[in-house]
Design an enzyme around this catalytic site. Structure first.
Site, PDB file in Angstrom:
ATOM      1  N   GLU A   1      37.120  18.684  52.218  1.00  0.00           N
ATOM      2  CA  GLU A   1      36.847  20.065  51.855  1.00  0.00           C
ATOM      3  C   GLU A   1      38.098  20.862  51.523  1.00  0.00           C
ATOM      4  O   GLU A   1      38.061  21.783  50.718  1.00  0.00           O
ATOM      5  CB  GLU A   1      36.091  20.771  52.998  1.00  0.00           C
ATOM      6  CG  GLU A   1      34.641  20.363  53.130  1.00  0.00           C
ATOM      7  CD  GLU A   1      34.459  19.124  53.996  1.00  0.00           C
ATOM      8  OE1 GLU A   1      35.467  18.670  54.579  1.00  0.00           O
ATOM      9  OE2 GLU A   1      33.323  18.628  54.086  1.00  0.00           O
TER      10      GLU A   1
ATOM     11  N   HIS B   1      37.796  15.305  60.854  1.00  0.00           N
ATOM     12  CA  HIS B   1      36.577  14.681  60.361  1.00  0.00           C
ATOM     13  C   HIS B   1      35.928  13.904  61.495  1.00  0.00           C
ATOM     14  O   HIS B   1      36.614  13.365  62.367  1.00  0.00           O
ATOM     15  CB  HIS B   1      36.884  13.747  59.184  1.00  0.00           C
ATOM     16  CG  HIS B   1      35.677  13.327  58.417  1.00  0.00           C
ATOM     17  ND1 HIS B   1      34.916  12.238  58.783  1.00  0.00           N
ATOM     18  CD2 HIS B   1      35.090  13.858  57.315  1.00  0.00           C
ATOM     19  CE1 HIS B   1      33.904  12.120  57.924  1.00  0.00           C
ATOM     20  NE2 HIS B   1      33.984  13.080  57.035  1.00  0.00           N
TER      21      HIS B   1
END
Length: 404
Positions: A342, A289
């Site tokens: 995700e 991320h």
């Protein structure tokens, strides 16, 4: 001094910033924050994960737009108010088949899990623009805060109806009218599948939706605020945000993470598949991320939800996560890389019956609340966002060649 005057001033000094504005503070906000080193993010003063665990989507929507969590009476009133706004105007409903058909055209990208060039996410831009026109949305610069809030609520309430109708039309199915007696999450699943979902699937999707409402000054949120700073109407701000989200570097990873699980296939292939990609420098979808330097708190919560369902798919995903982290620790020592939202979002949405082409649109349905909160905040500041660029082309002026 205004932005334009400072740029034109001979004494002005331009400030160099990192590419992509990484780490640059461009505004103050009361909407929320992401503390990446701690693995923590919040909406207003509350932990976003705690809100997802203990409150409804409508309650958190109220918090973001009105600035406070509602008590049970006000919460029920807000839920009823928003449920009454789900039905689309006839002018919008009438053009949805054409929008859906355009999304299936050559080169449209329709059907891709990324939700990129075509499909419901692209159609949402057109439908939102029309909704704003039909509902008479006015520039936020010209209206008061109450009217701005009303416009955002109208738009957010209509988005799930748009998205599910566009999806079903794209599949050759009739859209399903919204129901006022169902919660935001339950109604979304109902309009998508035609069946009223059970409580477990409703709550799983609701928690996912809450967890993705807002997440700092990401590209789509910043886009919404830039447009709001011009004084444009709410629909224009949201359409711009959706356009930013449609880019593959921003949206679409939940389906791609599932694609990776499919490509690996079986437990014995995890190690060689992951090693090959790490050594070749390929990105492993669902890991890493831009902000978090520890485990993504959204991923942690969604993993718990997935494990509550159980089954081979969940067990395989957990094992892939374990081996990826172990292989990265071995091959890239000192570089922590954990699952992001995700990875397990795709697993949870699949377990709840959502098709992959609806993963990113579902994310957008939630994020519209966060975009709205930022639009409302930005609209209270009359300063337009107008940065400078450093010209690096051929020296000017150059004499213009005469035409023949």
């Amino acid at each position: 001094m205004s932005a334009s005057s400072s740029i034109n001033s001979p004494a002005a000094a331009l400030a160099d910033v990192p590419r992509g504005l990484a780490g640059v503070v461009v505004a103050d906000t009361e909407v929320g924050d992401v503390r990446g080193r701690e693995g923590f993010y919040h909406y207003r003063q509350y932990s976003a994960v705690d809100l997802a665990r203990h409150r409804s989507f409508e309650d958190v929507w109220h918090l973001l737009v009105h600035g406070e969590l509602p008590d049970p009476v006000r919460g029920a009133a807000f839920a009823a108010e928003t449920a009454a706004l789900r039905r689309l105007p006839e002018e919008v409903t009438a053009v949805l088949p054409a929008i859906a058909a355009a999304g299936r055209g050559p080169g449209s990208g329709a059907g891709r899990g990324s939700g990129g060039g075509g499909g419901p996410l692209a159609g949402m831009r057109s439908a939102l623009s029309l909704l704003g026109a039909v509902k008479g949305f006015r520039p936020v610069y010209d209206i008061d805060d109450r009217r701005r809030r009303d416009d955002t609520v109208v738009a957010v309430a209509a988005v799930p109806t748009m998205l599910t109708a566009l999806h079903r039309l794209g599949q050759g199915l009739d859209p399903i009218e919204p129901r006022r007696d169902l919660s935001f999450a339950a109604n979304y699943l109902y309009m998508l599948t035609g069946s009223v979902p059970d409580e477990r699937r409703t709550r799983a999707i609701e928690q996912y939706l809450i967890s993705t409402i807002d997440h700092g000054f990401n590209a789509s949120t910043f886009t919404a605020r830039v447009i709001a700073s011009t004084g444009a109407d709410v629909a224009a701000c949201l359409v711009g945000a959706v356009g930013a989200l449609s880019g593959p570097l921003h949206g679409g990873a939940p389906s791609r993470a599932l694609d990776a699980l499919d490509a690996i296939g079986t437990p014995d292939r995890i190690d060689p598949w992951i090693r090959e990609r790490v050594l070749s420098g390929d990105r492993i979808m669902g890991f890493g991320h831009a902000v978090y330097r520890t485990e993504d708190p959204r991923s942690r919560m969604l993993r718990e939800i997935a494990e509550g369902f159980g089954g081979p798919r969940v067990e395989f995903a957990v094992e892939v996560e374990r081996q990826v982290e172990a292989i990265l620790a071995e091959l890239k020592p000192g570089r922590e890389l954990h699952t992001n939202v995700e990875f397990y979002a795709g697993v949870v949405m699949e377990l709840c019956g959502l098709p992959r082409e609806m993963f990113t649109p579902t994310f957008a349905a939630a994020r519209t609340v966060g975009w709205s909160a930022h639009v409302l905040e930005q609209a209270r500041d009359s300063k337009i966002i107008r940065p400078a660029a450093r010209y690096v082309g051929v020296g000017a002026p150059v004499v213009v060649p005469q035409g023949v």
